[in-house]
Design a protein around this motif. Structure first.
Motif, PDB file in Angstrom:
ATOM      1  N   GLY A  46      47.163  34.524  41.555  1.00 13.36           N
ATOM      2  CA  GLY A  46      46.237  35.529  41.778  1.00 13.36           C
ATOM      3  C   GLY A  46      46.106  36.721  42.095  1.00 13.36           C
ATOM      4  O   GLY A  46      45.169  38.217  41.961  1.00 13.36           O
ATOM      5  N   PRO A  47      47.184  37.337  41.948  1.00 15.81           N
ATOM      6  CA  PRO A  47      47.498  38.908  41.270  1.00 15.81           C
ATOM      7  C   PRO A  47      47.011  40.074  40.241  1.00 15.81           C
ATOM      8  O   PRO A  47      46.391  40.833  39.728  1.00 15.81           O
ATOM      9  CB  PRO A  47      49.273  39.386  41.261  1.00 15.81           C
ATOM     10  CG  PRO A  47      49.403  38.396  42.286  1.00 15.81           C
ATOM     11  CD  PRO A  47      48.405  36.994  42.263  1.00 15.81           C
ATOM     12  N   ASP A  48      47.146  37.807  39.338  1.00 18.23           N
ATOM     13  CA  ASP A  48      46.181  38.420  38.142  1.00 18.23           C
ATOM     14  C   ASP A  48      45.086  38.619  37.789  1.00 18.23           C
ATOM     15  O   ASP A  48      44.105  39.841  37.291  1.00 18.23           O
ATOM     16  CB  ASP A  48      46.728  37.398  36.920  1.00 18.23           C
ATOM     17  CG  ASP A  48      47.645  37.703  35.619  1.00 18.23           C
ATOM     18  OD1 ASP A  48      48.200  38.405  36.039  1.00 18.23           O
ATOM     19  OD2 ASP A  48      47.810  35.907  35.604  1.00 18.23           O
ATOM     20  N   LEU A  49      43.671  37.680  39.098  1.00 16.07           N
ATOM     21  CA  LEU A  49      42.444  38.519  39.259  1.00 16.07           C
ATOM     22  C   LEU A  49      42.830  40.178  39.444  1.00 16.07           C
ATOM     23  O   LEU A  49      41.406  40.425  39.172  1.00 16.07           O
ATOM     24  CB  LEU A  49      41.809  37.489  40.469  1.00 16.07           C
ATOM     25  CG  LEU A  49      41.957  36.463  39.609  1.00 16.07           C
ATOM     26  CD1 LEU A  49      41.958  35.126  40.683  1.00 16.07           C
ATOM     27  CD2 LEU A  49      41.359  35.780  38.508  1.00 16.07           C
ATOM     28  N   ALA A  50      42.994  39.892  40.527  1.00 16.88           N
ATOM     29  CA  ALA A  50      43.198  41.838  41.402  1.00 16.88           C
ATOM     30  C   ALA A  50      43.495  42.881  40.531  1.00 16.88           C
ATOM     31  O   ALA A  50      42.631  43.699  39.458  1.00 16.88           O
ATOM     32  CB  ALA A  50      44.436  41.828  42.343  1.00 16.88           C
ATOM     33  N   VAL A  51      44.425  42.154  39.556  1.00 20.30           N
ATOM     34  CA  VAL A  51      44.703  43.431  38.244  1.00 20.30           C
ATOM     35  C   VAL A  51      43.105  43.606  37.356  1.00 20.30           C
ATOM     36  O   VAL A  51      43.019  44.554  36.823  1.00 20.30           O
ATOM     37  CB  VAL A  51      45.843  42.808  37.153  1.00 20.30           C
ATOM     38  CG1 VAL A  51      46.513  43.798  35.559  1.00 20.30           C
ATOM     39  CG2 VAL A  51      47.583  43.007  37.974  1.00 20.30           C
ATOM     40  N   PHE A  52      43.225  42.148  36.972  1.00 19.21           N
ATOM     41  CA  PHE A  52      42.081  42.087  36.498  1.00 19.21           C
ATOM     42  C   PHE A  52      40.901  43.099  37.295  1.00 19.21           C
ATOM     43  O   PHE A  52      39.772  44.226  36.366  1.00 19.21           O
ATOM     44  CB  PHE A  52      40.991  40.964  35.673  1.00 19.21           C
ATOM     45  CG  PHE A  52      39.425  40.804  34.856  1.00 19.21           C
ATOM     46  CD1 PHE A  52      39.563  41.416  33.620  1.00 19.21           C
ATOM     47  CD2 PHE A  52      39.120  40.749  35.626  1.00 19.21           C
ATOM     48  CE1 PHE A  52      38.780  40.949  32.664  1.00 19.21           C
ATOM     49  CE2 PHE A  52      37.311  40.489  34.854  1.00 19.21           C
ATOM     50  CZ  PHE A  52      37.282  40.764  33.711  1.00 19.21           C
ATOM     51  N   ALA A  53      40.315  42.684  38.311  1.00 16.20           N
ATOM     52  CA  ALA A  53      39.374  43.714  38.789  1.00 16.20           C
ATOM     53  C   ALA A  53      39.057  44.949  38.829  1.00 16.20           C
ATOM     54  O   ALA A  53      38.592  45.920  38.602  1.00 16.20           O
ATOM     55  CB  ALA A  53      39.422  42.863  40.183  1.00 16.20           C
TER      56      ALA A  53
END
Length: 142
Positions: A46-53
């Protein structure tokens, strides 16, 4: 396994940039590689997606314009010696009897006067033609 997927996606995007040339895929690829590093450090999906965004937005909106300005050719028509046409310079060794030296954009050039008049050292000049390796100049105030 997730860091490997991010890394593969990053490499694929960077390679795909070769086909597009707009630097967007490069920025997204670098963001994916950054996300792979975060994922390898233990950040969950989940936070990976936020990091990518966040990285994608930063790279596309901040880094891409700066890199694009840096790589852009300002005048694609005038390159090489033609780019010196209209350049202002200064006489270093007096231009007399058809020969002398001028300083143009930090480089010394052999020079001759357009109208065969003598130009003293220190005279401000403008390049009107490049003839071989010789700059044809005229006084800047004319």
């Amino acid at each position: 396994m997730i860091p490997l997927i991010w890394a593969i996606a990053g490499v694929v995007l960077v390679v795909a940039e070769v086909l597009s040339g707009e630097l967007v895929l490069l920025m997204l690829g670098v963001a994916a590689l950054g996300t792979a590093a975060a994922s390898a450090a233990g950040v969950p999906l989940g936070p990976d997606l936020a990091v990518f965004a966040v990285l994608s937005v930063l790279f596309v909106l901040v880094a891409r314009p700066a890199v694009h300005r840096r790589l852009r050719v300002h005048d694609p028509v005038n390159t090489g010696t033609r780019a010196l046409l209209g350049t202002h310079g200064e006489v270093v060794d007096a231009v007399a009897a058809g020969a002398g030296t001028v300083l143009l954009r930090g480089s010394l050039w052999s020079a001759r006067s357009l109208h065969d008049d003598d130009l003293a050292a220190g005279t401000a000049v403008v390049v009107v033609e490049i003839s071989g390796a010789t700059a044809v100049v005229t006084p800047a105030d004319t």
